[in-house]
Design a protein around this motif. Structure first.
Motif, PDB file in Angstrom:
ATOM      1  N   PHE A 187       0.826  -1.200   0.000  1.00 16.12           N
ATOM      2  CA  PHE A 187       0.000   0.000   0.000  1.00 16.12           C
ATOM      3  C   PHE A 187       0.871   1.265   0.000  1.00 16.12           C
ATOM      4  O   PHE A 187       0.629   2.210  -0.778  1.00 16.12           O
ATOM      5  N   LYS A 188       1.877   1.308   0.832  1.00  7.67           N
ATOM      6  CA  LYS A 188       2.723   2.495   0.938  1.00  7.67           C
ATOM      7  C   LYS A 188       3.495   2.749  -0.349  1.00  7.67           C
ATOM      8  O   LYS A 188       3.725   3.901  -0.744  1.00  7.67           O
ATOM      9  N   THR A 193       3.853   6.593  -5.122  1.00  6.39           N
ATOM     10  CA  THR A 193       3.930   6.862  -6.560  1.00  6.39           C
ATOM     11  C   THR A 193       2.624   7.414  -7.120  1.00  6.39           C
ATOM     12  O   THR A 193       2.510   7.629  -8.333  1.00  6.39           O
ATOM     13  N   PHE A 194       1.638   7.657  -6.248  1.00  6.82           N
ATOM     14  CA  PHE A 194       0.328   8.105  -6.708  1.00  6.82           C
ATOM     15  C   PHE A 194       0.374   9.554  -7.175  1.00  6.82           C
ATOM     16  O   PHE A 194       0.980  10.413  -6.529  1.00  6.82           O
ATOM     17  N   ASP A 195      -0.267   9.821  -8.305  1.00  9.06           N
ATOM     18  CA  ASP A 195      -0.394  11.171  -8.844  1.00  9.06           C
ATOM     19  C   ASP A 195      -1.686  11.768  -8.276  1.00  9.06           C
ATOM     20  O   ASP A 195      -2.779  11.508  -8.777  1.00  9.06           O
ATOM     21  N   ASN A 212      -3.672  -2.613  -9.719  1.00 15.49           N
ATOM     22  CA  ASN A 212      -3.362  -1.761  -8.566  1.00 15.49           C
ATOM     23  C   ASN A 212      -4.621  -1.410  -7.795  1.00 15.49           C
ATOM     24  O   ASN A 212      -4.661  -1.439  -6.561  1.00 15.49           O
ATOM     25  N   HIS A 213      -5.672  -1.070  -8.523  1.00 20.06           N
ATOM     26  CA  HIS A 213      -6.907  -0.611  -7.889  1.00 20.06           C
ATOM     27  C   HIS A 213      -7.681  -1.757  -7.251  1.00 20.06           C
ATOM     28  O   HIS A 213      -8.310  -1.567  -6.198  1.00 20.06           O
ATOM     29  N   LEU A 214      -7.634  -2.921  -7.871  1.00 21.33           N
ATOM     30  CA  LEU A 214      -8.284  -4.084  -7.252  1.00 21.33           C
ATOM     31  C   LEU A 214      -7.615  -4.416  -5.917  1.00 21.33           C
ATOM     32  O   LEU A 214      -8.286  -4.772  -4.940  1.00 21.33           O
ATOM     33  N   PHE A 215      -6.284  -4.284  -5.876  1.00 24.47           N
ATOM     34  CA  PHE A 215      -5.584  -4.492  -4.609  1.00 24.47           C
ATOM     35  C   PHE A 215      -5.997  -3.430  -3.587  1.00 24.47           C
ATOM     36  O   PHE A 215      -6.284  -3.740  -2.421  1.00 24.47           O
ATOM     37  N   LEU A 216      -6.035  -2.168  -4.025  1.00 27.53           N
ATOM     38  CA  LEU A 216      -6.345  -1.073  -3.096  1.00 27.53           C
ATOM     39  C   LEU A 216      -7.755  -1.180  -2.526  1.00 27.53           C
ATOM     40  O   LEU A 216      -7.974  -0.873  -1.353  1.00 27.53           O
ATOM     41  N   LEU A 217      -8.706  -1.617  -3.330  1.00 27.31           N
ATOM     42  CA  LEU A 217     -10.073  -1.793  -2.820  1.00 27.31           C
ATOM     43  C   LEU A 217     -10.104  -2.853  -1.729  1.00 27.31           C
ATOM     44  O   LEU A 217     -10.796  -2.702  -0.708  1.00 27.31           O
ATOM     45  N   ALA A 222      -9.881  -4.401   4.183  1.00 27.78           N
ATOM     46  CA  ALA A 222      -9.195  -5.126   5.255  1.00 27.78           C
ATOM     47  C   ALA A 222      -8.667  -4.197   6.347  1.00 27.78           C
ATOM     48  O   ALA A 222      -8.674  -4.552   7.527  1.00 27.78           O
ATOM     49  N   PHE A 223      -8.213  -2.979   5.945  1.00 33.30           N
ATOM     50  CA  PHE A 223      -7.532  -2.104   6.902  1.00 33.30           C
ATOM     51  C   PHE A 223      -8.280  -0.789   7.159  1.00 33.30           C
ATOM     52  O   PHE A 223      -7.785   0.053   7.911  1.00 33.30           O
ATOM     53  N   HIS A 224      -9.442  -0.615   6.521  1.00 35.55           N
ATOM     54  CA  HIS A 224     -10.250   0.600   6.718  1.00 35.55           C
ATOM     55  C   HIS A 224      -9.415   1.859   6.472  1.00 35.55           C
ATOM     56  O   HIS A 224      -9.488   2.825   7.235  1.00 35.55           O
ATOM     57  N   GLU A 225      -8.646   1.818   5.384  1.00 37.50           N
ATOM     58  CA  GLU A 225      -7.739   2.914   5.051  1.00 37.50           C
ATOM     59  C   GLU A 225      -8.364   3.803   3.981  1.00 37.50           C
ATOM     60  O   GLU A 225      -8.453   3.425   2.806  1.00 37.50           O
ATOM     61  N   PRO A 226      -8.823   5.020   4.344  1.00 34.40           N
ATOM     62  CA  PRO A 226      -9.509   5.883   3.366  1.00 34.40           C
ATOM     63  C   PRO A 226      -8.627   6.292   2.186  1.00 34.40           C
ATOM     64  O   PRO A 226      -9.130   6.501   1.084  1.00 34.40           O
ATOM     65  N   ALA A 227      -7.315   6.414   2.407  1.00 36.06           N
ATOM     66  CA  ALA A 227      -6.422   6.824   1.316  1.00 36.06           C
ATOM     67  C   ALA A 227      -6.405   5.790   0.194  1.00 36.06           C
ATOM     68  O   ALA A 227      -6.231   6.138  -0.976  1.00 36.06           O
ATOM     69  N   ALA A 228      -6.591   4.535   0.540  1.00 40.27           N
ATOM     70  CA  ALA A 228      -6.614   3.479  -0.480  1.00 40.27           C
ATOM     71  C   ALA A 228      -7.808   3.668  -1.407  1.00 40.27           C
ATOM     72  O   ALA A 228      -7.687   3.588  -2.641  1.00 40.27           O
ATOM     73  N   LEU A 229      -8.966   3.929  -0.822  1.00 41.44           N
ATOM     74  CA  LEU A 229     -10.175   4.146  -1.627  1.00 41.44           C
ATOM     75  C   LEU A 229     -10.063   5.439  -2.418  1.00 41.44           C
ATOM     76  O   LEU A 229     -10.484   5.493  -3.584  1.00 41.44           O
TER      77      LEU A 229
END
Length: 692
Positions: A187-188, A193-195, A212-217, A222-229
């Motif tokens: 995730f990090k 590298t996110f634009d 990448n996005h399927l992993f982030l969703l 799993a981790f309730h991480e808003p930055a991923a969404l």
């Protein structure tokens, strides 16, 4: 003057047939070519490309239709043409050579090698004569011809050393125990590298990278991480309004040449449509954003109308070129827009889609404006309407009418070439995407289309011994399948089982996985080779594990093993998955973002995981209600199974222990390998589903 075809005229590949009337005396890959090279003591000129590749077309027009170049090749080399989509195994090996020798890769791929298939020169596109700062092909081949004669020993030594090095980097590092702490690292790496301005990852050229996005969703879940969404939704919004998306007929182009997704490389690949359809559907599942829902529908309609075989199965790609020019089918001058639209429609369209008199489209090779325009929005339409204070209903109606008119006009143009090859691997991705999306959106058409494609492959592309052919073209299945075909199709069958509960799909997935383990498994170092043990001899058996625009066969096979172990309660598959995790974990730690689909598998492996077994008549409204409740929640680690009540339908023995309680359809939930008592109260099932 009648043109005389070369040997490629007898091939099925559309790409090879495109070169059948070149003056170059092309051979298809095969023993005839290698025997000729040995007998005549000539090096082999190997050219690899595919039918919808823009720069492949450029190189053909410049070089392979040139009589001088053809004479040089025919007299001093044995020339072989390979379709990378037909033979990805060959392409993968020689792409390694190109990346080692030049630091880069791409198509067309240009290789010169010995008659023993060992390369000593590699490049991608090469102009006929010196330009773009590159030495011309005529000069290069002349030098190689002379060196082959005067410095043969040095050439052979270099080819041996390169082949040995290529083989050495295939060695699997010592196994290491997987650590779940790698998941936040993945995730990090993406976050770094996110634009944040334009969405996506890294510099231009920018690919959508749906993996990448399927992993982030899944990471968000799993981790309730808003930055991923946020990374997912930002990217999906930006590519949907960008020029990488076709605003007239839908479908995504392969990549953008700029940071803002405005200027695309115009190919449309079926694997991009598949993985992006799945990504938009899952993003809608979480956010309920209508843009994501509508995009999923539009992609489905596009694929159904333009990339689907009448009997099922999905075509490979739509070309970037038409009328000998890249993107000409998709581009507009301002005069063309004014000619085809009313004054009001043209005014609004020019404003909304950034149309300029001098053009907004820059030629990717020169960087200069072309006086043509690609349709893209600088910002979402609803935002623009608010900023301008426009009448929303009027503008939406006007823009929709304008787009319909432009679509009809464009439809009269010469269409880009459609490659009607059906590849098992990429079909597997679309089957998986449609099957899962059908559960999210409750659209029977998605499921039906996926079933037709799966049935097409099972009816037309199975080998007599239970394996698969790689491709179907001109009513013929041929070319032995690679691990990508098995892994991707198995994934599609697993998802299709959970959408239809036809046990035959799960049984077929099980049989194909056992076939894969028998013929592709590396018994010493674990993981799957790209080729089967009965395949023709190549310089070495390659094992691919890096995820790119599409996931690697090993990454998907890893997920398949985990899913099958849980769906079938099969400890053997669980052990194989653990062996793979240990074998590839070193690579995952070394290059985290190159293994994101493998990371999806690890999220399943580390949990939390769950299996929901519903015992009851499948046609019962209550049974369907239970499935509806479970599908309503975004829980990608939840697997669904149906335990039928009819004796004739009991084809999965491990489900025979699950029965309806008090004659009512019953949910049995197993979490983290522990099964709970059955529930048949709908309200309690709703409460339970919210905890998943």
């Amino acid at each position: 003057m009648t043109k005389i075809p070369n040997r490629l005229i007898h091939e099925k590949s559309p790409y090879l047939l495109q070169h059948a009337y070149n003056p170059v005396n092309w051979f298809p890959w095969g023993e005839e070519a290698f025997q000729k090279a040995r007998e005549e003591d000539k090096p082999i000129f190997l050219s690899i490309g595919y039918s919808t590749c823009h720069w492949c077309h450029v190189m053909e027009r410049e070089s392979f239709l040139n009589e001088e170049l053809a004479h040089l090749l025919n007299q001093n080399f044995v020339a072989i043409k390979v379709d990378r989509e037909e033979r990805p195994d060959i392409d993968a090996i020689y792409m390694d050579a190109c990346q080692i020798l030049t630091g880069g890769g791409g198509w067309p791929l240009t290789i010169v090698m010995t008659p023993e298939k060992k390369p000593f020169f590699a490049d991608t596109y090469i102009p006929l004569t010196r330009q773009y700062g590159k030495t011309g092909l005529i000069d290069i081949l002349t030098q190689i011809k002379n060196i082959w004669i005067s410095q043969r020993e040095d050439v052979l030594k270099a080819s041996e050393e390169l082949t040995a090095f290529m083989k050495s980097i295939q060695k699997t590092p010592p196994p290491s125990e997987p650590d779940k702490e790698i998941i936040p690292v993945l995730f990090k790496e993406l976050l770094n590298t996110f634009d944040s301005l334009h969405g996506g990852f890294g510099p231009a050229p920018k690919f959508p990278f749906p993996v990448n996005h399927l992993f982030l969703l899944r990471y968000w879940k799993a981790f309730h991480e808003p930055a991923a969404l946020k990374m997912v939704t930002k990217t999906l919004q930006m590519i949907r309004i960008g020029g990488i998306y076709d605003h007239l007929s839908s479908g995504f182009h392969r990549y953008a040449t700029d940071l803002a997704w405005h200027v695309p490389h115009f190919e449309k690949m079926i694997y991009d449509q598949a993985l992006l359809l799945l990504t938009y559907a899952e993003a809608y599942h979480i956010t309920q954003d209508p843009l994501f829902k509508n995009t999923t529908y539009d992609l489905y309609e596009f694929v159904l109308k333009e990339m689907t075989h009448p009997e099922g199965g999905f075509y490979t790609a739509i070309d970037a070129d038409s009328d000998g020019e890249e993107g000409s089918y998709y581009l507009w001058t301002q005069k063309e827009i004014q000619k085809n639209l009313s004054e009001e429609e043209a005014v609004y369209l020019n404003e909304v889609f950034s149309i300029q008199q001098g053009g907004n489209y820059f030629d990717p090779s020169t960087g200069k404006k072309t006086k043509k325009n690609i349709l893209f929005l600088e910002k979402p339409l609803h935002t623009l309407i608010e900023e301008k204070g426009w009448n929303k209903e009027l503008v939406l109606k006007t823009i929709n009418n304008a787009l319909k008119k432009l679509f009809e006009t464009r439809n009269q143009r010469n269409h880009p070439f459609l490659d009607t090859t059906i590849l098992v691997s990429w079909n597997g991705l679309m089957i998986a995407a449609l099957a899962r999306a059908s559960r999210i959106l409750s659209v029977p058409g998605f499921q039906t289309t996926a079933s037709h494609a799966a049935d097409f492959i099972l009816n037309n592309m199975k080998t007599p011994d239970g394996g698969l052919w790689h491709r179907f073209q001109a009513n013929q299945a041929d070319v032995p399948a690679i691990i990508d075909d098995y892994a991707f199709f198995i994934w599609g069958l697993i998802e299709l089982y959970q959408a239809t509960f036809k046990s035959s799909y799960l049984i077929e997935a099980d049989q194909l996985m056992r076939y894969s383990l028998h013929h592709f498994w590396d018994k010493n170092n674990h993981g799957f080779y790209m080729n089967a043990d009965f395949s023709e001899s190549l310089p070495f058996r390659k094992k691919e594990f890096y995820d790119g625009a599409i996931p690697s066969g090993n990454s998907v096979a890893f997920l398949d093993l985990i899913l099958l172990s849980r769906l079938l309660s099969d400890f053997f598959y669980q052990q194989k998955a653990k062996e793979m995790a240990k074998a590839f974990f070193h690579n995952l730690k070394t290059f985290p973002t190159a293994h994101l689909f493998f990371g999806i598998g690890l999220l399943h492996e580390f949990g939390p995981s769950a299996e929901a077994i519903i015992a009851g008549d499948l046609q019962s409204k209550t049974t369907q209600k239970i499935f509806e409740i479970l599908n309503h929640e975004y829980c990608p680690q939840l697997l669904l199974l149906h335990a039928p009540t009819s004796v004739n339908e009991k084809t999965l023995p491990h489900l025979n222990f699950y029965h309806p309680i008090d004659g009512k359809p019953t949910l049995y939930l197993c979490q983290n390998y522990q099964c709970q008592p059955g529930i048949n109260d709908i309200e309690k099932i709703k409460e339970k589903a919210k905890t998943l």
